[in-house]
Each structure stands twice: as structure tokens, then as C-alpha cells.
Design a protein around this motif. Structure first.
Motif, PDB file in Angstrom:
ATOM      1  N   TRP A 140      44.885  47.312  48.154  1.00 28.24           N
ATOM      2  CA  TRP A 140      44.196  46.047  48.363  1.00 28.24           C
ATOM      3  C   TRP A 140      45.139  44.876  48.636  1.00 28.24           C
ATOM      4  O   TRP A 140      44.834  44.004  49.426  1.00 28.24           O
ATOM      5  CB  TRP A 140      43.258  45.757  47.181  1.00 28.24           C
ATOM      6  CG  TRP A 140      43.933  45.233  45.942  1.00 28.24           C
ATOM      7  CD1 TRP A 140      44.038  43.932  45.562  1.00 28.24           C
ATOM      8  CD2 TRP A 140      44.598  45.999  44.921  1.00 28.24           C
ATOM      9  NE1 TRP A 140      44.713  43.824  44.364  1.00 28.24           N
ATOM     10  CE2 TRP A 140      45.071  45.077  43.954  1.00 28.24           C
ATOM     11  CE3 TRP A 140      44.829  47.356  44.706  1.00 28.24           C
ATOM     12  CZ2 TRP A 140      45.767  45.482  42.805  1.00 28.24           C
ATOM     13  CZ3 TRP A 140      45.515  47.759  43.576  1.00 28.24           C
ATOM     14  CH2 TRP A 140      45.985  46.830  42.651  1.00 28.24           C
ATOM     15  N   LEU A 189      36.259  46.395  41.954  1.00 27.26           N
ATOM     16  CA  LEU A 189      35.261  45.695  42.759  1.00 27.26           C
ATOM     17  C   LEU A 189      35.740  44.281  43.098  1.00 27.26           C
ATOM     18  O   LEU A 189      35.589  43.826  44.240  1.00 27.26           O
ATOM     19  CB  LEU A 189      33.937  45.650  41.989  1.00 27.26           C
ATOM     20  CG  LEU A 189      32.734  45.132  42.745  1.00 27.26           C
ATOM     21  CD1 LEU A 189      32.493  45.957  44.006  1.00 27.26           C
ATOM     22  CD2 LEU A 189      31.502  45.167  41.841  1.00 27.26           C
ATOM     23  N   ALA A 190      36.354  43.607  42.124  1.00 31.09           N
ATOM     24  CA  ALA A 190      36.885  42.259  42.377  1.00 31.09           C
ATOM     25  C   ALA A 190      37.969  42.309  43.457  1.00 31.09           C
ATOM     26  O   ALA A 190      38.022  41.453  44.337  1.00 31.09           O
ATOM     27  CB  ALA A 190      37.432  41.670  41.077  1.00 31.09           C
ATOM     28  N   ASN A 193      36.254  42.790  46.804  1.00 38.45           N
ATOM     29  CA  ASN A 193      35.652  41.538  47.276  1.00 38.45           C
ATOM     30  C   ASN A 193      36.707  40.595  47.844  1.00 38.45           C
ATOM     31  O   ASN A 193      36.457  39.879  48.814  1.00 38.45           O
ATOM     32  CB  ASN A 193      34.881  40.860  46.133  1.00 38.45           C
ATOM     33  CG  ASN A 193      33.506  41.476  45.957  1.00 38.45           C
ATOM     34  OD1 ASN A 193      32.815  41.754  46.938  1.00 38.45           O
ATOM     35  ND2 ASN A 193      33.099  41.694  44.713  1.00 38.45           N
ATOM     36  N   GLU A 194      37.879  40.642  47.240  1.00 39.00           N
ATOM     37  CA  GLU A 194      39.007  39.846  47.763  1.00 39.00           C
ATOM     38  C   GLU A 194      39.374  40.318  49.173  1.00 39.00           C
ATOM     39  O   GLU A 194      39.605  39.505  50.075  1.00 39.00           O
ATOM     40  CB  GLU A 194      40.199  39.996  46.792  1.00 39.00           C
ATOM     41  CG  GLU A 194      41.342  39.033  47.004  1.00 39.00           C
ATOM     42  CD  GLU A 194      40.904  37.578  46.957  1.00 39.00           C
ATOM     43  OE1 GLU A 194      41.332  36.839  47.855  1.00 39.00           O
ATOM     44  OE2 GLU A 194      40.124  37.200  46.045  1.00 39.00           O
ATOM     45  N   LEU A 196      37.358  41.692  51.297  1.00 41.78           N
ATOM     46  CA  LEU A 196      36.267  41.286  52.199  1.00 41.78           C
ATOM     47  C   LEU A 196      36.412  39.834  52.657  1.00 41.78           C
ATOM     48  O   LEU A 196      35.948  39.459  53.736  1.00 41.78           O
ATOM     49  CB  LEU A 196      34.906  41.460  51.508  1.00 41.78           C
ATOM     50  CG  LEU A 196      34.383  42.888  51.370  1.00 41.78           C
ATOM     51  CD1 LEU A 196      33.055  42.883  50.626  1.00 41.78           C
ATOM     52  CD2 LEU A 196      34.230  43.557  52.731  1.00 41.78           C
ATOM     53  N   ARG A 197      37.057  39.006  51.822  1.00 45.21           N
ATOM     54  CA  ARG A 197      37.216  37.592  52.174  1.00 45.21           C
ATOM     55  C   ARG A 197      38.047  37.393  53.446  1.00 45.21           C
ATOM     56  O   ARG A 197      37.963  36.357  54.087  1.00 45.21           O
ATOM     57  CB  ARG A 197      37.795  36.795  51.001  1.00 45.21           C
ATOM     58  CG  ARG A 197      36.678  36.280  50.092  1.00 45.21           C
ATOM     59  CD  ARG A 197      37.149  35.256  49.087  1.00 45.21           C
ATOM     60  NE  ARG A 197      37.662  35.878  47.875  1.00 45.21           N
ATOM     61  CZ  ARG A 197      36.896  36.440  46.928  1.00 45.21           C
ATOM     62  NH1 ARG A 197      35.581  36.468  47.063  1.00 45.21           N
ATOM     63  NH2 ARG A 197      37.428  36.980  45.857  1.00 45.21           N
ATOM     64  N   ARG A 206      32.102  41.088  59.093  1.00 45.71           N
ATOM     65  CA  ARG A 206      32.744  42.271  58.523  1.00 45.71           C
ATOM     66  C   ARG A 206      32.107  43.527  59.131  1.00 45.71           C
ATOM     67  O   ARG A 206      31.052  43.433  59.766  1.00 45.71           O
ATOM     68  CB  ARG A 206      32.623  42.252  57.004  1.00 45.71           C
ATOM     69  CG  ARG A 206      31.197  42.317  56.506  1.00 45.71           C
ATOM     70  CD  ARG A 206      31.141  41.982  55.023  1.00 45.71           C
ATOM     71  NE  ARG A 206      29.905  42.506  54.453  1.00 45.71           N
ATOM     72  CZ  ARG A 206      29.481  42.211  53.229  1.00 45.71           C
ATOM     73  NH1 ARG A 206      30.191  41.410  52.456  1.00 45.71           N
ATOM     74  NH2 ARG A 206      28.362  42.721  52.787  1.00 45.71           N
ATOM     75  N   THR A 212      30.938  51.249  48.507  1.00 44.05           N
ATOM     76  CA  THR A 212      31.890  51.555  47.426  1.00 44.05           C
ATOM     77  C   THR A 212      31.345  52.541  46.383  1.00 44.05           C
ATOM     78  O   THR A 212      32.134  53.236  45.749  1.00 44.05           O
ATOM     79  CB  THR A 212      32.293  50.280  46.639  1.00 44.05           C
ATOM     80  OG1 THR A 212      31.183  49.828  45.860  1.00 44.05           O
ATOM     81  CG2 THR A 212      32.752  49.161  47.542  1.00 44.05           C
ATOM     82  N   GLU A 223      26.308  45.611  41.425  1.00 42.10           N
ATOM     83  CA  GLU A 223      27.055  44.749  42.349  1.00 42.10           C
ATOM     84  C   GLU A 223      27.873  45.546  43.352  1.00 42.10           C
ATOM     85  O   GLU A 223      28.447  44.990  44.288  1.00 42.10           O
ATOM     86  CB  GLU A 223      28.012  43.829  41.575  1.00 42.10           C
ATOM     87  CG  GLU A 223      27.327  42.765  40.748  1.00 42.10           C
ATOM     88  CD  GLU A 223      26.976  43.258  39.355  1.00 42.10           C
ATOM     89  OE1 GLU A 223      26.828  44.498  39.160  1.00 42.10           O
ATOM     90  OE2 GLU A 223      26.859  42.430  38.443  1.00 42.10           O
ATOM     91  N   SER A 224      27.963  46.839  43.148  1.00 42.13           N
ATOM     92  CA  SER A 224      28.806  47.668  44.021  1.00 42.13           C
ATOM     93  C   SER A 224      28.028  48.299  45.172  1.00 42.13           C
ATOM     94  O   SER A 224      28.587  49.053  45.947  1.00 42.13           O
ATOM     95  CB  SER A 224      29.442  48.791  43.187  1.00 42.13           C
ATOM     96  OG  SER A 224      28.450  49.724  42.795  1.00 42.13           O
ATOM     97  N   PHE A 226      26.419  47.089  48.018  1.00 43.93           N
ATOM     98  CA  PHE A 226      26.666  46.632  49.393  1.00 43.93           C
ATOM     99  C   PHE A 226      25.641  47.238  50.367  1.00 43.93           C
ATOM    100  O   PHE A 226      24.451  47.216  50.086  1.00 43.93           O
ATOM    101  CB  PHE A 226      28.120  46.917  49.820  1.00 43.93           C
ATOM    102  CG  PHE A 226      29.124  46.149  49.015  1.00 43.93           C
ATOM    103  CD1 PHE A 226      29.409  44.817  49.302  1.00 43.93           C
ATOM    104  CD2 PHE A 226      29.781  46.744  47.934  1.00 43.93           C
ATOM    105  CE1 PHE A 226      30.329  44.099  48.544  1.00 43.93           C
ATOM    106  CE2 PHE A 226      30.695  46.033  47.174  1.00 43.93           C
ATOM    107  CZ  PHE A 226      30.966  44.716  47.488  1.00 43.93           C
TER     108      PHE A 226
END
Ligand code: PLP
Length: 386
Positions: A140, A189-190, A193-194, A196-197, A206, A212, A223-224, A226
Motif C-alpha cells: 500500500w 481496510l484503512a 482506502n488510503e 483509493l484516495r 477509480r 476486498t 465497510e469492506s 465496496f
């Protein structure tokens, strides 16, 4: 073709698989579902499972290229993602069979672009970012260069972006555990999301399919979800581990059946099987089951498993052989041909789960299911009363 003559076989209830998929859909909607059919559909028999489930799934996942080509060869037309690592020289097969390529290595991205240009049509690509498993190439914190390189590719179709969770078993952070029952996955997951930014930052859309969630994340981490989720083990009706929330009701689709081939009174002082590991202290009825470690009934389970004979649970005794094993019926009767269940539920209600076998073998249910040998015929039924 000769029907399977041996009395040991794996019965797969396709109706149960369909119900499991419907239950997953109800949980994750509107997200799409990719059903994982790798490793011979987790041992369930991909030739029976894939054609049956194809109409109900959005996407199919496998681990290796050969599994995907096999699916095309048996007539499967839905999109197929090959999730494992692929070498650059294998990209032409993806073009030929219209398969979706996982790209985490820049060399594979280059090969995809080059070969798509040469072929005059785009290979479908899902970029895979490692967020804490250390299995895929690009982590990541170094994802930008892969994403930037992907933007420079003009001839491939970057359809998807995904990551995979490493940890569905350990519960580390009490507050997250309370909320999700799932912690390291929340960190991953965090991180994702980073990643994806990157697209927001550059004001570009995107990829169309961001995904995920494996089974554990479907159960624990909404939240995973998508755009798509990737259930494996839970599609087959098995929870990934003891800690997961039971937030989707699923049922095991497989029943491993056999029949008694020998029944006799074994006298005290007459040891049973190789190594003479088990001797009775009194006369007992022992039966022989034609199933052994070459069928995936692990030798290391010796003297531990319970086996259902005529609806009741009994103890397996003596070294599990390559092709057979013995069971102690104590004083109960049994005759040649009587029903045996090694895994699954008897009409009496007695049940042996993949988790039971996993405990006796010192492994997880995934390994139990994927080790049921090719020699064990798969029989496909559709029984609504699961
Ligand atoms: C095997 C696999 C899954 C499914 O995992 P389960 O724990 O069986 O749900 C999902 N995604 C990828 C990339 C996989 O390799």
C-alpha cells in the motif's frame, strides 16, 4: 461411463450452495458477488458446481490460470478472475480465453500492455495492492507508482482494484473487536482506502470494480464490501473460523458418505490396524470403512475422529490406513452395506462438521475440504430440505 461403484463418495447438495449464495447476496447487496471456485471448488467438484452456480453469480474467482482455462473448456462464460500471481509470459492465455488478470507486479503490467497492443484488444486487469499480507508484489505504501503506471497504459482495461485480508482469526483490539470482531482487517481496510484516495487526488474515476471482502470480512466488516465481495469457504456453508460473527446463515453443502464393508467381533488382545496402536479390553464390534488417507481422511487423525454409523456416533480406532479405517461399535450391531457418514448430517440429526475433522487433524476446514481426494467421486444432488 461407469457410475461410481465405490461406496465412498462426496454428495454435494447444489440447492444448499444456491441458498448460501442467496443469503450472502441478501447481506452484501447491492454489492456484486464473485464466487471462489479455486481448488476444485474447495474440494466440492468444480465440474458440477460451476455450471450450476454460473447463472446466479456475477463473477467467478480461481487461484491459478489452469483452473480458469478449465472453466472455459467446460463452457463457463461468466467473467473469471485469476487471483494468484501470474508470470508475464502467461498473459497471452488471458487474452485467448477472456480471463481477468491480477496485476501487482510492474513487469506483468508492462506485458499486459504490450500484448494487448499486439493483439488489438484489451486484457482485463484487476490491480492488486497488498495491505498487510506481504504476498502480492506492491504494498500500500508504494501503490502510487503502480497506479500511475496503469494510467499510462492505453491498451488494457483496468476493470478492478483489490486487496486481500490476512487476518480473520486474531482479535487484537478490544474496541474494534466489540464493533466488528475484526481488527487487523480494519487496519488493512484503512490502508486500502488510503490507496483509493489516489483517484480522488487526480480527479479520475477509480476502476469500476473495487473489492476486498473474503468470507470473514463479509461476516464481520460491512465497510469492506465496496462493489463486489469474494466469498469462498462460506459459499460452501462453512464459517471461516470460530471467532467470526454468524451474521449470514449458511449450511454445509457436502456430505461424505460410505458404507460398512466388514463387521466382526474383535477380541481383547487383538490389536487393530498398522502399528497395533489400539487394543480393546473387551470383545467389541468393529467395522471397516473403505476410506483412508489416500482419500483425504487424514492419517494424523488416528484414534480421534467420530464416525456416524447407522445414525449414531462412534469412535474411529487403530491407525487410519491408506484406503480403509476401522470404527468401534462397542456392543451395537452392524452389517455389510450399513450407512456411514464421515462428514455431514445423518437423518438421525447426528452431525460431523468440517470443523470437527479440522480439530482432529490439527488444521482448518479449508484444508480438510481441499484434501478430499479426486478418487472420491462427487455426486451432485438438489435437495431443498437441507
Ligand atoms: C481464496 C480467496 C478468497 C476466499 O477466501 P475465503 O476465506 O474462503 O472466503 C477471496 N479472495 C481471494 C483473493 C482468495 O484467494
Amino acid at each position: 461411463m461407469t457410475p461410481p461403484l465405490r461406496p465412498t463418495h462426496l454428495v454435494i447438495n447444489l440447492a444448499t450452495l444456491k441458498n448460501n449464495l442467496a443469503a450472502i447476496r441478501a447481506r452484501v447487496g447491492p454489492a456484486n458477488v464473485l464466487v471462489m471456485l479455486k481448488a476444485n471448488a474447495y474440494g466440492h467438484g468444480v465440474d458440477g458446481v460451476a455450471p450450476f452456480i454460473e447463472p446466479y453469480t456475477d463473477y467467478i474467482g480461481v487461484a491459478v490460470l489452469d483452473e480458469a482455462i478449465h472453466l472455459r473448456e467446460i463452457g463457463i462464460r461468466k467473467p473469471i478472475l485469476v487471483a494468484g500471481g501470474t508470470l508475464p509470459e502467461h498473459v497471452p492465455w488471458f487474452l485467448e480465453h477472456d480471463l481477468t488478470l491480477t496485476v501487482s507486479h510492474p513487469a506483468v503490467l508492462d506485458a499486459a500492455e504490450r500484448l494487448s497492443t499486439a493483439a488489438g484488444r484489451p486484457v482485463k486487469v484487476h490491480l492488486k495492492i497488498d495491505t498487510g499480507m506481504e504476498r502480492a508484489q506492491t504494498r500500500w505504501y508504494e501503490a502510487e507508482s503502480l497506479l500511475e503506471a496503469s494510467l499510462r497504459c492505453q491498451h488494457i482495461d483496468i476493470e478492478g482494484l483489490y486487496t486481500h485480508f490476512a487476518n480473520s482469526e486474531t482479535l487484537e483490539t478490544p474496541d474494534l473487536t466489540k464493533k466488528y470482531g475484526y481488527s487487523y482487517a480494519s487496519d488493512q481496510l484503512a490502508r486500502f482506502n488510503e490507496v483509493l484516495r489516489f483517484y480522488e487526488k487526480h480527479s479520475i474515476p477509480r476502476p469500476r470494480i473495487v473489492h476486498t471482502a473474503n468470507s470473514a470480512a463479509i461476516l464481520n466488516l460491512p465497510e469492506s464490501y465496496f462493489d463486489m465481495v469474494r466469498p469462498g469457504v462460506m459459499f460452501y456453508g462453512i464459517y471461516p473460523d470460530d471467532e467470526c460473527l454468524r451474521s449470514v446463515e449458511i449450511h454445509p453443502a457436502a456430505t461424505w458418505k460410505s458404507q460398512v464393508v466388514a463387521s466382526k467381533l474383535t477380541q481383547p488382545g487383538h490389536p487393530v490396524s498398522y502399528g497395533s496402536l489400539w487394543v480393546s479390553e473387551k470383545p467389541v464390534r468393529t467395522v471397516t470403512i473403505p476410506c483412508g488417507y489416500a482419500d483425504g481422511y487424514f492419517r494424523r487423525m488416528t484414534n480421534q475422529p467420530q464416525v456416524i454409523v447407522n445414525g449414531r456416533k462412534y469412535q474411529q480406532v487403530g491407525r487410519i490406513c491408506m484406503d480403509q479405517c476401522m470404527v468401534n461399535l462397542e456392543t451395537d450391531p452392524a452389517a455389510m452395506g450399513d450407512e456411514v457418514i464421515l462428514l455431514g448430517k445423518a437423518t438421525s440429526g447426528q452431525q460431523i462438521s468440517a470443523e470437527d475433522l479440522a480439530r482432529w487433524a490439527g488444521t482448518n476446514p479449508y484444508e480438510v475440504m481441499t484434501n478430499i481426494a479426486a478418487r472420491v467421486p462427487r455426486l451432485f444432488i438438489q435437495d431443498a430440505n437441507q
